[in-house]
Design an enzyme around this catalytic site. Structure first.
Site, PDB file in Angstrom:
ATOM      1  N   CYS A  83       0.861  -1.187   0.000  1.00 57.31           N
ATOM      2  CA  CYS A  83       0.000   0.000   0.000  1.00 57.31           C
ATOM      3  C   CYS A  83       0.894   1.233   0.000  1.00 57.31           C
ATOM      4  O   CYS A  83       2.062   1.166   0.361  1.00 57.31           O
ATOM      5  CB  CYS A  83      -0.954   0.005   1.183  1.00 57.31           C
ATOM      6  SG  CYS A  83      -0.168  -0.180   2.783  1.00 57.31           S
ATOM      7  N   HIS A  85       1.098   5.634  -1.665  1.00 56.96           N
ATOM      8  CA  HIS A  85       0.503   6.853  -2.213  1.00 56.96           C
ATOM      9  C   HIS A  85       1.116   7.169  -3.571  1.00 56.96           C
ATOM     10  O   HIS A  85       2.345   7.156  -3.695  1.00 56.96           O
ATOM     11  CB  HIS A  85       0.782   8.039  -1.282  1.00 56.96           C
ATOM     12  CG  HIS A  85       0.412   7.779   0.149  1.00 56.96           C
ATOM     13  ND1 HIS A  85       1.323   7.287   1.054  1.00 56.96           N
ATOM     14  CD2 HIS A  85      -0.756   7.926   0.794  1.00 56.96           C
ATOM     15  CE1 HIS A  85       0.721   7.155   2.228  1.00 56.96           C
ATOM     16  NE2 HIS A  85      -0.533   7.531   2.099  1.00 56.96           N
ATOM     17  N   GLU A 130      -5.133   8.108   9.028  1.00 54.20           N
ATOM     18  CA  GLU A 130      -5.274   7.745   7.615  1.00 54.20           C
ATOM     19  C   GLU A 130      -6.625   8.252   7.117  1.00 54.20           C
ATOM     20  O   GLU A 130      -7.658   7.643   7.384  1.00 54.20           O
ATOM     21  CB  GLU A 130      -5.192   6.225   7.434  1.00 54.20           C
ATOM     22  CG  GLU A 130      -3.818   5.650   7.662  1.00 54.20           C
ATOM     23  CD  GLU A 130      -2.826   5.984   6.561  1.00 54.20           C
ATOM     24  OE1 GLU A 130      -3.168   6.736   5.628  1.00 54.20           O
ATOM     25  OE2 GLU A 130      -1.688   5.483   6.633  1.00 54.20           O
ATOM     26  N   TRP A 175      -6.157  -0.068   8.673  1.00 55.33           N
ATOM     27  CA  TRP A 175      -6.955  -0.007   7.448  1.00 55.33           C
ATOM     28  C   TRP A 175      -7.166  -1.364   6.779  1.00 55.33           C
ATOM     29  O   TRP A 175      -7.928  -1.487   5.835  1.00 55.33           O
ATOM     30  CB  TRP A 175      -6.287   0.949   6.450  1.00 55.33           C
ATOM     31  CG  TRP A 175      -4.906   0.512   6.043  1.00 55.33           C
ATOM     32  CD1 TRP A 175      -4.562  -0.343   5.033  1.00 55.33           C
ATOM     33  CD2 TRP A 175      -3.672   0.891   6.655  1.00 55.33           C
ATOM     34  NE1 TRP A 175      -3.199  -0.519   4.981  1.00 55.33           N
ATOM     35  CE2 TRP A 175      -2.625   0.231   5.967  1.00 55.33           C
ATOM     36  CE3 TRP A 175      -3.351   1.743   7.726  1.00 55.33           C
ATOM     37  CZ2 TRP A 175      -1.286   0.382   6.310  1.00 55.33           C
ATOM     38  CZ3 TRP A 175      -2.014   1.890   8.067  1.00 55.33           C
ATOM     39  CH2 TRP A 175      -0.998   1.222   7.361  1.00 55.33           C
TER      40      TRP A 175
END
Length: 197
Positions: A83, A85, A130, A175
């Site tokens: 994961c 960005h 988050e 998450w």
């Protein structure tokens, strides 16, 4: 706070340091600006674009990673395959493929979009938040893993039943279940009904 690849700055060609920037978005996922990575995660958090990757082997087992102990956010916990960005202006698909290679040393096969999910998950341990508009991807891991030890502490391939057992006894990212549940329809399509996802 330790300096890690996530919090460190890097030098540009003229010798000045550039902060890692994230793409800020509205509730519809439309880009509205940028923010420095750590600032975007400080409470109450700024909504930003992210991605989550779920890769499976030929037996339908999910590749998990335990985040490196030196990471500034959620160190040492288990999470999905990869994961992160996208850089501002970078397509989420390209970012997902790039980071999977950077963290695990593999190029995913059959990588496909699996929808998006928006969430707000505070991390009590770090105080970071988050606030993410997350693009989900599913695919196959068909190469030998070569994890970067600065990013990944360890990896494991797990069945759906093994994940349930592991999730009950080991710490996972805040998450993880949100993104897995959102990706489940695409996961089932990829792995088939016998895999149990």
């Amino acid at each position: 706070m330790p300096t890690t690849p996530a919090t460190a700055t890097h030098s540009s060609s003229d010798g000045t340091a550039d902060a890692i920037m994230l793409e800020l978005v509205d509730e519809n996922g439309t880009t509205i600006g940028t923010a420095e990575k750590l600032a975007a995660h400080q409470a109450p958090g700024q909504l930003h674009r992210a991605f989550s990757v779920f890769l499976f082997d030929e037996q339908g087992r999910l590749l998990l990673q335990r985040r490196a102990l030196g990471k500034y956010h959620s160190p040492g916990v288990w999470s999905n395959t990869c994961c992160g960005h996208p850089y501002p202006g970078e397509a989420p698909f390209a970012a997902a493929a790039r980071r999977t290679y950077e963290e695990l040393g593999i190029s995913p096969s059959l990588l496909a979009a699996a929808g998006t999910v928006r969430y707000n998950h505070p991390d009590p341990a770090s105080g970071l938040v988050e606030q993410e508009f997350n693009h989900l991807f599913v695919g196959m891991a068909q190469e030998a893993l070569k994890p970067d030890p600065e990013e990944v502490e360890e990896t494991a391939f797990v069945t759906a039943a093994e994940l349930t057992e592991r999730h009950a006894r080991a710490p996972f990212s805040a998450w993880f279940m949100t993104v897995l549940d959102a990706a489940r329809p695409a996961v089932r399509e990829l792995t088939g009904p016998s895999a149990g996802w």
